[in-house]
Design a protein around this motif. Structure first.
Motif, short mmCIF file in Angstrom:
data_model
loop_
_atom_site.label_atom_id
_atom_site.label_comp_id
_atom_site.label_asym_id
_atom_site.label_seq_id
_atom_site.Cartn_x
_atom_site.Cartn_y
_atom_site.Cartn_z
N GLY A 210 0.94 -1.01 0.10
CA GLY A 210 -0.08 0.02 0.00
C GLY A 210 0.64 1.29 0.09
N ASN A 211 2.32 1.26 -0.14
CA ASN A 211 2.90 2.12 -0.11
C ASN A 211 2.76 3.09 -1.48
N LEU A 212 2.62 2.30 -2.80
CA LEU A 212 2.36 2.89 -3.86
C LEU A 212 1.03 2.57 -4.30
N PRO A 213 0.01 3.43 -5.11
CA PRO A 213 0.60 4.68 -5.84
C PRO A 213 0.62 5.88 -4.75
N LYS A 214 -0.19 5.86 -3.85
CA LYS A 214 -0.65 6.97 -3.18
C LYS A 214 0.50 7.72 -2.27
N PHE A 215 1.49 6.98 -1.84
CA PHE A 215 2.34 7.63 -0.89
C PHE A 215 3.74 7.66 -1.55
N ALA A 216 3.94 7.87 -2.97
CA ALA A 216 5.36 7.74 -3.53
C ALA A 216 6.28 8.82 -2.90
N GLU A 217 5.67 9.86 -2.36
CA GLU A 217 6.59 11.15 -2.13
C GLU A 217 6.89 10.69 -0.83
N ASP A 218 6.58 9.64 0.05
CA ASP A 218 7.29 9.41 1.41
C ASP A 218 8.28 8.56 1.23
N PRO A 230 10.81 1.93 3.17
CA PRO A 230 10.51 2.56 4.45
C PRO A 230 10.39 1.94 5.96
N THR A 231 10.25 0.49 5.58
CA THR A 231 10.37 -0.44 6.79
C THR A 231 10.36 -1.72 5.94
#
Length: 430
Positions: A210-218, A230-231
């Motif tokens: 769930g890190n992509l696609p919504k949180f790519a900038e993180d 990220p972890t």
């Protein structure tokens, strides 16, 4: 990822759950796309059936020697085939549109999760330990005299910029000891399987958790399309991506110690001093793969694993359940452990344990088979920090600080430090 069939069966419940997260109703929009997609598929199937029927007629015309009829029917078959192809292309476009809409919608909170807007509405469920009463004014970790020689932010800024640190000497050894202690406890007492994984992953792995696609900038992406994790949740959870697991092999409980990388997008101005919020840090991660029916029990078990580390270190903490407005994207329910930091005179997050239900598994196509001949079903996934090593270091240093600038270290770390028990005011391990 959400199951469109479940939305189709109970759109009101789906919208009600989204509302608890502060989101507008989405079922009508999703079901309209789904209906258009299914209608196009039905039309394509009808066109295919018509082709088959005409092909039989063509064969009969050929057998009768009616060449003109055979040619006419064959041309009609070709026309119907083109129509079918066009319909399938449109259906595929609607399918992609539906997937794009579903993949950015967060998981639905369980009914037992308290409703709220932000962290102010989280609910404390228990506390452990009593914050120490100091006979002097405690300071933050980076201001402790014995810590200063081993925590170099200026050199880190020269090397990499803000939100990095160079650890040296005694502080480095305590940092390493903490990670080793956490791993040994999880493996020997909690029966988690120690795992070592890459920190560079493909986009599919980031998508699966769930890190992509919504949180790519993180997160950070390399020039050749790898992502820095990220972890270790990303790698550990994706070890079962695309698999069908024998139900007898569940639960699978793993732990890994890795470097982690986060851009901290949106955190400008927050925790700029010290090493509480860094771009690069270490974490001992826990991940469980289990059946959906056992997920809540596994969530409580995982939470207890994280709490045990804090208790063994003698660090006062509290456990809270996050409200609907403060939960992560993939979570159904989350417990946060917040450790007491006397330098800040407040509790700060040190672990977050979440049950995701089948949300991530559906994105990864990770399934299990309950028994011989049983239909495969999606597994449930859970993840949690056990613990964030840098934040744990901060807590150990601040809670163990003495008036002379030295630091008394937890007894459970002494064997990992060659019998040394403290950091002197001069920054030496003694």
């Amino acid at each position: 990822m959400h199951d469109i069939r479940a939305i189709r069966e109970n759109p009101a419940a789906f919208d009600a759950a989204l509302a608890r997260r502060g989101l507008s109703p989405l079922s009508s929009e999703l079901l309209a796309i789904d209906e258009a997609r299914r209608a196009l598929i039905k039309q394509a199937e009808d066109a295919k059936a018509a082709q088959n029927a005409l092909s039989k007629e063509a064969g009969q015309a050929k057998a009768k020697g009616d060449e003109a009829e055979f040619v006419r029917i064959r041309e009609e078959v070709s026309r119907r085939k083109a129509v079918e192809g066009g319909l399938l292309e449109q259906a595929n476009a609607e399918d992609l549109r539906l997937k794009a809409a579903l993949e950015v919608i967060p998981n639905l909170p369980l009914d037992e999760v308290p409703e709220g807007k932000d962290e102010d509405d989280n609910v404390e469920i228990r506390q452990w330990g009593t914050p120490r009463a100091f006979d002097f004014q405690p300071v933050e970790h980076f201001d402790i005299a014995g810590v200063k020689p081993g925590m170099d932010f200026n050199t880190a800024a020269k090397l990499s910029g803000a939100r990095f640190v160079v650890l040296k000497g005694a502080v480095t050894r305590v940092h390493r000891a903490l990670a080793q202690f956490m791993l040994d406890t999880h493996v020997n007492e909690h029966e988690l399987e120690e795992t070592w994984t890459p920190v560079l992953v493909k986009s599919e792995a980031m998508y699966g958790t769930g890190n992509l696609p919504k949180f790519a900038e993180d997160s950070y992406k390399t020039t050749n399309d790898w992502w820095l994790v990220p972890t270790a949740e990303v790698t550990l959870t994706n070890t079962v991506a695309g698999d069908i697991i024998d139900g007898a092999d569940l639960p699978i409980r793993m732990t890994a110690h890795t470097q982690c990388f986060r851009s901290e997008a949106g955190s400008a101005g927050k925790d700029t001093s010290g090493m509480l919020r860094q771009h690069q840090f270490e974490k001992v991660e826990m991940v469980t793969i289990c059946t959906p029916e056992t997920a809540l029990a596994e969530h409580d078990r995982m939470t207890r694993c994280a709490e045990t580390i804090l208790e063994k270190l003698g660090l006062p903490y509290r456990t809270i359940v996050l409200c609907t407005g403060d939960m992560g994207f993939g979570s159904q329910k989350t417990h946060d452990m917040e450790v007491w930091l006397p330098g800040q005179n407040r509790y700060r997050e040190i672990s977050s344990c979440s049950t995701c239900g089948q949300f991530q598994a559906r994105r990864m196509n990770a399934r299990y088979r309950a028994g011989s001949g049983a239909k495969p079903d999606f597994v449930a996934t859970l993840n949690g920090s056990g613990l964030a090593v840098g934040r744990c270091l901060i807590a150990v240093l601040e809670n163990g600080q003495q008036a002379d600038g030295s630091v008394e270290l937890p007894a459970v770390l002494h064997p990992y430090l060659g019998g040394k028990t403290r950091i002197s005011a001069e920054g030496k391990l003694v």
